[in-house]
Design an enzyme around this catalytic site. Structure first.
Site, short mmCIF file in Angstrom:
data_model
loop_
_atom_site.label_atom_id
_atom_site.label_comp_id
_atom_site.label_asym_id
_atom_site.label_seq_id
_atom_site.Cartn_x
_atom_site.Cartn_y
_atom_site.Cartn_z
N SER A 62 -52.57 -55.46 74.71
CA SER A 62 -51.86 -55.51 75.61
C SER A 62 -52.19 -55.49 77.20
O SER A 62 -51.21 -55.75 77.99
CB SER A 62 -50.90 -53.90 75.66
OG SER A 62 -49.85 -54.21 74.82
N LYS A 65 -50.88 -58.67 78.99
CA LYS A 65 -49.46 -58.62 79.32
C LYS A 65 -49.49 -58.62 80.88
O LYS A 65 -48.66 -59.27 81.62
CB LYS A 65 -48.90 -57.43 78.94
CG LYS A 65 -48.52 -57.50 77.41
CD LYS A 65 -47.76 -56.20 76.82
CE LYS A 65 -47.61 -56.50 75.50
NZ LYS A 65 -48.29 -56.16 74.24
N TYR A 192 -48.51 -65.25 71.31
CA TYR A 192 -48.67 -64.13 71.46
C TYR A 192 -49.94 -63.36 70.90
O TYR A 192 -50.49 -62.51 71.57
CB TYR A 192 -46.91 -63.26 71.32
CG TYR A 192 -47.19 -61.84 71.37
CD1 TYR A 192 -47.52 -61.19 72.63
CD2 TYR A 192 -47.49 -61.06 70.21
CE1 TYR A 192 -47.63 -59.67 72.86
CE2 TYR A 192 -47.52 -59.44 70.35
CZ TYR A 192 -47.76 -59.23 71.76
OH TYR A 192 -47.58 -57.74 71.56
N TYR A 244 -47.17 -47.17 79.04
CA TYR A 244 -45.91 -47.14 78.24
C TYR A 244 -45.22 -45.65 78.78
O TYR A 244 -45.10 -45.39 79.72
CB TYR A 244 -46.44 -46.87 76.90
CG TYR A 244 -47.15 -48.27 76.61
CD1 TYR A 244 -46.73 -49.40 76.50
CD2 TYR A 244 -48.58 -48.06 76.05
CE1 TYR A 244 -47.42 -50.46 76.14
CE2 TYR A 244 -49.38 -49.21 75.87
CZ TYR A 244 -48.86 -50.39 75.80
OH TYR A 244 -49.50 -51.36 75.58
N VAL A 262 -54.19 -51.39 72.54
CA VAL A 262 -54.23 -50.78 71.35
C VAL A 262 -55.72 -50.97 70.83
O VAL A 262 -56.36 -50.23 69.94
CB VAL A 262 -53.59 -50.72 70.15
CG1 VAL A 262 -52.23 -50.34 70.49
CG2 VAL A 262 -53.19 -52.49 69.83
#
Ligand SMILES: NC(=O)CC[C@H](N)C(=O)O
Length: 308
Positions: A62, A65, A192, A244, A262
């Site tokens: 992530s 991103k 992705y 998050y 992760v």
């Protein structure tokens, strides 16, 4: 900054590893060594302070991103981006489905949850899916100051085979018009998954973070990679949404805009000062490195780095 102090911080926080578990929902990530722990800090003068397993490679997950969102902002006006994804924190997990149906006119709440990143990739202006991936990996090479960046074929395959949740998010977004009806969702997800599988180490993360700390300019060559305006939007969104549904707590305890993944990596941007990369694959229940987060907290406290 004293390297011995950092070494002490790393060792003192090693005890938190046992509170976490490596990610298993992507089978290939379960192979990580839970005991690994690394830290790299790079400042504007190019001085680097690193300890532990800072050279160990892991997948960017992530943290990619940040780069995807930046690229999306470079290709589209902020108004157009906002029609697809907003910049609001979540109170649910990074791969939650529920918010898409009931909140925010079906838009993902922010670009740092899975739905938001997948929507951002769909907005990149390249014509082919391969070009979208090439664009992102080349940008990561540029920002990490590392030409040798590559992706991990096995992690990619593992994600592709087990990515039902991401498929659900993407098809749902297509059903509501957030993703264009002409988009081939399977191909979009391949991009992705491949982006998430790009391999980095703590040095790469600290270099990427340093460019954001310097408002889009490489502090060594003075080359500009993106505008100050884009940098500010991305870093502000990291501060509010990068960790998050734990972002508020981390703003209080750490106070450094950060993005986790992760694989156990954390990328942290200390504006005008430094870039930080951390690795520790044992995760807390939000999907963030448990000992890594404690290290970040200790570094922030020890050197008084909170931006607030
Ligand atoms: N939080 C993460 O790092 C999630 C990224 C992971 N590739 C996924 O899609 O589930």
């Amino acid at each position: 900054m004293d390297k011995n102090i950092l070494e002490d911080i790393l060792q003192n926080n090693r005890k938190y590893i046992k509170l976490g578990e490596v990610a298993t929902y992507i089978p290939q990530l379960a192979k990580a060594n839970k005991e690994d722990l690394g830290l790299c800090i790079k400042d504007m003068n190019g001085d680097m302070y690193a300890c532990g397993d800072y050279e160990k490679k892991f997948t960017i997950q992530s943290m990619s991103k940040v780069i995807t969102f930046t690229s999306c902002l470079l290709d589209n006006s902020i108004e157009d981006v906002k029609k697809t994804v907003s910049f609001e924190p979540t109170s649910t997990a990074f791969n939650a489905i529920v918010d898409l149906e009931i909140k925010n006119r079906h838009r993902p709440l922010n670009p740092f949850i899975n739905a938001g990143a997948i929507a951002c990739i769909s907005m990149l202006k390249e014509n082919t899916y391969q070009e979208k991936f090439d664009r992102i990996i080349n940008f990561i090479k540029l920002l990490s100051l590392n030409e040798n960046i590559d992706y991990d074929e096995e992690v990619y395959e593992s994600e592709r085979k087990t990515g039902s949740r991401n498929r659900a998010l993407a098809y749902y977004m297509q059903s509501t018009g957030i993703i264009d009806k002409d988009v081939d969702i399977e191909k979009l997800l391949e991009v992705y998954f491949k982006i998430c599988s790009i391999k980095v180490n703590c040095i790469d993360l600290s270099n990427i973070a340093l460019i954001y700390a310097n408002n889009g300019v490489n502090p060594f060559t003075k080359e500009r990679y993106f505008s100050k305006e884009v940098s500010k939007i991305v870093v502000a969104t990291m501060a509010l949404c990068g960790m998050y549904d734990e972002s508020g707590e981390i703003a209080v305890t750490v106070g450094i805009p950060s993005k986790s993944g992760v694989s156990g990596g954390i990328l942290s941007v200390l504006p005008s000062k430094m870039g930080i990369g951390i690795y520790g694959p044992a995760l807390n229940d939000k999907g963030t490195s448990v000992a890594g987060l404690k290290i970040l907290e200790s570094v922030s406290e020890k050197f008084d780095l909170s931006i607030y």
